[in-house]
Design a protein around this motif. Sequence first.
Motif, PDB file in Angstrom:
ATOM      1  N   ASN A  75       0.859  -1.176   0.000  1.00 42.29           N
ATOM      2  CA  ASN A  75       0.000   0.000   0.000  1.00 42.29           C
ATOM      3  C   ASN A  75       0.900   1.231   0.000  1.00 42.29           C
ATOM      4  O   ASN A  75       1.505   1.600   1.017  1.00 42.29           O
ATOM      5  CB  ASN A  75      -0.890  -0.006   1.249  1.00 42.29           C
ATOM      6  N   TYR A 115       0.481   4.440  -0.194  1.00 38.17           N
ATOM      7  CA  TYR A 115       0.233   5.584   0.682  1.00 38.17           C
ATOM      8  C   TYR A 115       0.635   5.277   2.116  1.00 38.17           C
ATOM      9  O   TYR A 115       1.280   6.078   2.786  1.00 38.17           O
ATOM     10  CB  TYR A 115      -1.235   6.016   0.642  1.00 38.17           C
ATOM     11  N   MET A 116       0.247   4.060   2.571  1.00 33.66           N
ATOM     12  CA  MET A 116       0.613   3.658   3.922  1.00 33.66           C
ATOM     13  C   MET A 116       2.129   3.686   4.097  1.00 33.66           C
ATOM     14  O   MET A 116       2.639   4.122   5.127  1.00 33.66           O
ATOM     15  CB  MET A 116       0.089   2.249   4.218  1.00 33.66           C
ATOM     16  N   HIS A 128       4.251   5.537   2.603  1.00 32.12           N
ATOM     17  CA  HIS A 128       4.738   6.906   2.715  1.00 32.12           C
ATOM     18  C   HIS A 128       4.378   7.509   4.070  1.00 32.12           C
ATOM     19  O   HIS A 128       5.206   8.098   4.756  1.00 32.12           O
ATOM     20  CB  HIS A 128       4.144   7.773   1.595  1.00 32.12           C
ATOM     21  N   TRP A 129       3.126   7.312   4.449  1.00 31.24           N
ATOM     22  CA  TRP A 129       2.684   7.891   5.718  1.00 31.24           C
ATOM     23  C   TRP A 129       3.462   7.287   6.889  1.00 31.24           C
ATOM     24  O   TRP A 129       3.863   7.979   7.807  1.00 31.24           O
ATOM     25  CB  TRP A 129       1.176   7.654   5.913  1.00 31.24           C
ATOM     26  N   PHE A 130       3.699   6.003   6.785  1.00 31.50           N
ATOM     27  CA  PHE A 130       4.438   5.311   7.831  1.00 31.50           C
ATOM     28  C   PHE A 130       5.847   5.878   7.994  1.00 31.50           C
ATOM     29  O   PHE A 130       6.324   6.107   9.103  1.00 31.50           O
ATOM     30  CB  PHE A 130       4.512   3.820   7.498  1.00 31.50           C
ATOM     31  N   HIS A 166       6.721   8.773   7.257  1.00 33.53           N
ATOM     32  CA  HIS A 166       6.519  10.090   7.855  1.00 33.53           C
ATOM     33  C   HIS A 166       6.367   9.974   9.367  1.00 33.53           C
ATOM     34  O   HIS A 166       6.993  10.713  10.128  1.00 33.53           O
ATOM     35  CB  HIS A 166       5.266  10.719   7.220  1.00 33.53           C
ATOM     36  N   VAL A 167       5.560   9.037   9.793  1.00 30.68           N
ATOM     37  CA  VAL A 167       5.330   8.870  11.227  1.00 30.68           C
ATOM     38  C   VAL A 167       6.606   8.441  11.933  1.00 30.68           C
ATOM     39  O   VAL A 167       6.927   8.922  13.023  1.00 30.68           O
ATOM     40  CB  VAL A 167       4.192   7.857  11.486  1.00 30.68           C
ATOM     41  N   LEU A 212       5.123   0.759  16.258  1.00 29.89           N
ATOM     42  CA  LEU A 212       5.445   0.965  14.850  1.00 29.89           C
ATOM     43  C   LEU A 212       5.838  -0.359  14.187  1.00 29.89           C
ATOM     44  O   LEU A 212       5.392  -0.689  13.082  1.00 29.89           O
ATOM     45  CB  LEU A 212       6.575   1.991  14.716  1.00 29.89           C
ATOM     46  N   SER A 235       2.767  -2.651  13.852  1.00 26.41           N
ATOM     47  CA  SER A 235       1.833  -2.181  12.835  1.00 26.41           C
ATOM     48  C   SER A 235       2.404  -2.320  11.441  1.00 26.41           C
ATOM     49  O   SER A 235       1.692  -2.608  10.478  1.00 26.41           O
ATOM     50  CB  SER A 235       1.494  -0.712  13.091  1.00 26.41           C
ATOM     51  N   PHE A 259       0.151  -3.557   8.289  1.00 27.54           N
ATOM     52  CA  PHE A 259      -0.557  -2.556   7.478  1.00 27.54           C
ATOM     53  C   PHE A 259       0.131  -2.072   6.207  1.00 27.54           C
ATOM     54  O   PHE A 259      -0.474  -1.422   5.373  1.00 27.54           O
ATOM     55  CB  PHE A 259      -0.918  -1.357   8.348  1.00 27.54           C
ATOM     56  N   HIS A 277      -1.444  15.235   6.999  1.00 30.04           N
ATOM     57  CA  HIS A 277      -0.627  14.536   6.002  1.00 30.04           C
ATOM     58  C   HIS A 277      -1.460  14.148   4.791  1.00 30.04           C
ATOM     59  O   HIS A 277      -1.070  14.360   3.641  1.00 30.04           O
ATOM     60  CB  HIS A 277       0.000  13.291   6.635  1.00 30.04           C
ATOM     61  N   ARG A 307      -9.991   9.697  -3.203  1.00 28.38           N
ATOM     62  CA  ARG A 307      -8.814   8.893  -2.862  1.00 28.38           C
ATOM     63  C   ARG A 307      -8.506   9.038  -1.376  1.00 28.38           C
ATOM     64  O   ARG A 307      -8.126   8.074  -0.707  1.00 28.38           O
ATOM     65  CB  ARG A 307      -7.596   9.352  -3.685  1.00 28.38           C
ATOM     66  N   GLU A 319      -7.713   6.159   1.291  1.00 29.00           N
ATOM     67  CA  GLU A 319      -6.401   6.032   1.937  1.00 29.00           C
ATOM     68  C   GLU A 319      -6.471   6.097   3.461  1.00 29.00           C
ATOM     69  O   GLU A 319      -5.663   5.502   4.165  1.00 29.00           O
ATOM     70  CB  GLU A 319      -5.443   7.130   1.432  1.00 29.00           C
ATOM     71  N   MET A 349      -5.302   1.071  11.751  1.00 24.97           N
ATOM     72  CA  MET A 349      -4.065   0.897  12.504  1.00 24.97           C
ATOM     73  C   MET A 349      -4.113   1.681  13.806  1.00 24.97           C
ATOM     74  O   MET A 349      -3.734   1.197  14.870  1.00 24.97           O
ATOM     75  CB  MET A 349      -2.878   1.374  11.659  1.00 24.97           C
ATOM     76  N   SER A 397      -3.961   0.035  17.509  1.00 19.82           N
ATOM     77  CA  SER A 397      -2.811   0.338  18.354  1.00 19.82           C
ATOM     78  C   SER A 397      -3.224   1.064  19.632  1.00 19.82           C
ATOM     79  O   SER A 397      -2.650   0.868  20.696  1.00 19.82           O
ATOM     80  CB  SER A 397      -1.820   1.222  17.592  1.00 19.82           C
TER      81      SER A 397
END
Lengths: 202, 202, 202, 202
Positions: free
Chosen positions: C153, C155-156, C158-160, C162-163, C192, C195, C199, D170, D180, D184, D191, D195
Motif C-alpha cells: 500500500n 500511501y501507507m 509513505h505515511w508510515f 513520515h510517522v 510501529l 503495525s 498494514f 498529512h 482517494r 487512503e 491501525m 494500536s
Amino acid sequence: MDNEYESRKKLIECAKKEFMEKGFEKASLRAISSAAGLTTGAIYFFFKDKNGLFGGVVDEPLQRIMTAIEQHFSEDMETDIAGYQHSSGDHDGFAELMISVLYADRDAMMILLEKASGSKYEGIVDRLVDRMERHNTALAKAYAAVCPGKKINEYMLHWFSHVQINAFVHLLTHVEEKERAVREIKPVMDMLVESWMKFILE
Amino acid sequence: MDNEYESRKKLIECAKKEFMEKGFEKASLRAISSAAGLTTGAIYFFFKDKNGLFGGVVDEPLQRIMTAIEQHFSEDMETDIAGYQHSSGDHDGFAELMISVLYADRDAMMILLEKASGSKYEGIVDRLVDRMERHNTALAKAYAAVCPGKKINEYMLHWFSHVQINAFVHLLTHVEEKERAVREIKPVMDMLVESWMKFILE
Amino acid sequence: MDNEYESRKKLIECAKKEFMEKGFEKASLRAISSAAGLTTGAIYFFFKDKNGLFGGVVDEPLQRIMTAIEQHFSEDMETDIAGYQHSSGDHDGFAELMISVLYADRDAMMILLEKASGSKYEGIVDRLVDRMERHNTALAKAYAAVCPGKKINEYMLHWFSHVQINAFVHLLTHVEEKERAVREIKPVMDMLVESWMKFILE
Amino acid sequence: MDNEYESRKKLIECAKKEFMEKGFEKASLRAISSAAGLTTGAIYFFFKDKNGLFGGVVDEPLQRIMTAIEQHFSEDMETDIAGYQHSSGDHDGFAELMISVLYADRDAMMILLEKASGSKYEGIVDRLVDRMERHNTALAKAYAAVCPGKKINEYMLHWFSHVQINAFVHLLTHVEEKERAVREIKPVMDMLVESWMKFILE
DNA sequence: GATGAATGAGTGTTCATTCAT
DNA sequence: AATGAATGAACACTCATTCAT
C-alpha cells in the motif's frame, strides 16, 4: 577624527532644517536623508528612530537648559527669602543665564520648545512651567509667612509661572540676536518682579 | 428644515470631539464620519474638505470673537484717551465680554485656539495678538503724546499684547467654569493695566 | 589555534540562541553579531551569508544524523530480510542510535529540524522521510516477495515513513532528557514495528 | 448583488495563491493587491489588516473544522465507553466527517494548517492536538477503569493525539482528491484504533 | 443626500548585504 | 580579523480625497 562624523553631522544639520520648517510630526525622514545625500537607512545607523534623530538635535540644548534652571533654583532658595524684593539684580542674573543658554544654539532651542509636538519631547514648556511653579510656590509660602493676613492666589501663581517661562520663549522666537535679547528682557523682568509681589498674595 | 441638516450637525459634533482629542492634523476623517454613523464621502457633501469641516466647528466662534474685539476696540478708541488710567472698569468690561464670547462654546474655542495647528486657521492667536498690538500702539501713541520725554518700547508693546491675549487663552484652557473665570481674570487684568502704564513707555 | 576561532565560536553560540528563539527567517544578524560583541560585517568574514551562518550551527549535527542513518540502513539491508519480525532488538538499536545522535546537541538539532523554514535547510525532515521511505520500500518489497497475494500500500508506506521520522522529531521537542527519551521511545517503536507488518501490505 | 463583492473575492482569491506559495509572513500585500488589479489601500477597505485578510481566507474553514470536531467529540463521549473497540465504524464516520470538512476548501485548509506561521492563526494544529488529547485522556481513563492493573502512558497518549491529528494533515497535503483520501485514510484509522488499545495503557 | 469602492502618495522602519579601510 | 558606514529594496499601513451610482 575630523570627518568621521560628517554624515551624522550632515544628518543633524538637515534634520534641524526640516524640523524647523515642518515640526516633528510632518518632518519626513526621507526628505532629511536625501537632503543629506544619504538614504533613510543611514539615519537608522546613527539614530534609533525619528525620536532619536530629534534627540540628536535637541538633547544637548535640553540638558543645558535643565541644569541651568535647576542650579539657579537651588541657589535661589538658599539666599535670604526676606530679600526677595531687593534681589532684582539676581533676576537679571537668571535672565542672562537663561538667555545665554537659550541662544547658544537658538535653532535647536526653538525646535525643542516649539516644534516638538508629536515627539517624546512634547510638553517640555509645560514641564518648565511646572518647575517654575514649584519654585514660585515655595517662594510665595515664605513670602506669605511674613505678610500676615495675606494668602496665596493659586491661579495667579500658576498663570504667573506660565508668563515667566513664556517670556523667554517669546523672546527667543521674536528676537534674533542675543545682545538685543539681553536688552529687551530687562523691562520684562522688572515688570514681572514688581508685579509678583503685588499680585501673588491677595 | 427640521432634520435637514441633522447629519451635518452630527458630523460637526463628532468632529468637535475628534479635533479636541487629536488636533486638526492627527484627526481622522474616517473616525469622525464613522462616529457619526456616516461615511467619509458624506463629509465631502457638506464640506469642501478637512479644513472646511474644521471651519464648520470653529467659524461661528471665530466670527463672534472677531466682532466682539473689533467692536470693543473701536469703542475704546473713541473714549477719552487721557482717561486711560481711570478706565479700569472698562477693562473689566472688556474681560467680561471676552469671557462671555469665549465660554459661549468653550470646546469650539479651545479647538480654534489650540488645536488648529496644520489647518488654515493656524496662527489665529498670532492674528489676535497683532490686532491687540495695533490697538495698543494707537493707545500708546496717544499716551506718549501727553507724556513728554517718553517714548514707546516696541518690544514691550508686542510682548504685552501677546501676554494680554494669551491671558485669555490660558484662562480658557485652565478654568472650566465661566463664573470662576470671571473671578480669576480680575487680578490678571489689574496687573496688566497697572503694568501697562509703567512699562510700555520708557 | 587556541583562540583563533573564538569569535567564530561566539557567533555560532549567539546564532544558536537567536535561531532557536526566532527561527531562521525572523532571526536578525544584527542581533546575533551584537550579542557576540561584534558587528554584522564580522559574520561575513566567517560565513558566506545568513544561510552560511545557519550552516555553521547545523551542518555538523546534520552530517552526524545523515551518516548514522545511512550506516544503519545499509547494515539493515544486509541482515536477513526474513528475520524482520524478529529484529525488534535491532529497532531498539536504531532508536538508541538516533536518540544518541539527536541528543548529542539537542539545541542544534531542534534548530535544524524545526527552525530552518526559509533557509536552504528547509525541508530537511521531508528529505529524511524520503530516505526512510526508500528504505521501507526495499524492505516491503522483500517482505512482499515471501507473502504471496499481498501487495504494497503505497500511501501507507509513505505515511508510515513520515510517522517514523516524526516520532523522533516529536520526542526531541517534547522530552528534554536523553534518558527519558530512551524510555519513552520504546513503546512507540514497538507499536510501529507491530503495525508495520500488518498494514504496509494489503 | 452579483458582482458587488467582486473585488473582495478577487482579493481573497489572490491572497490564497500568495499565502499558499509564500506563507503568511513572506506574503506581500502589494503582490496580492496588484495581482487583483488593485492597490494596497483596497485591501484595507475590505479587511482590517494582513491578519484580517488571512482570516478572510481561512475563517470559514476554521469554523467548520472546529464545530465538526466539537460535535463529534461530544457525541462520542455519550456512546458507551465499553464499546470502544467495536466502534470502528464510528471512527470511519469521524474520518469521513473530517475529510469532508477538510476537502470542502482544500486550499484554504492547507493554508490554515500549514502556512499560518506568523499570523494569529499560528499553532492551530497544536490546538487541535490538545483538543484531541483531552478527548483521548477521557477515553483512556474510562478504558483504564475497566482494565485493572493498567495505567495510562502519558507520553504515548500525547504522541498518539499528535499522530491522529497529523494523519489528517498529512492526508490533506499528500492526496489531492477527496475520493482517494477517503480510501487512503481507512487503513490509517484501522491501525490507529488497533494500536490505541494496545499501547495507551501499559 | 450619501454610499461604497478605490486611489496614490505617503509614512517610519527593518534587513541582509557590501566594502573600503 | 573585523569595523563602521551605508545601501536599496522591501515592508505593513494610513490618509485625505474622489466619484459613479
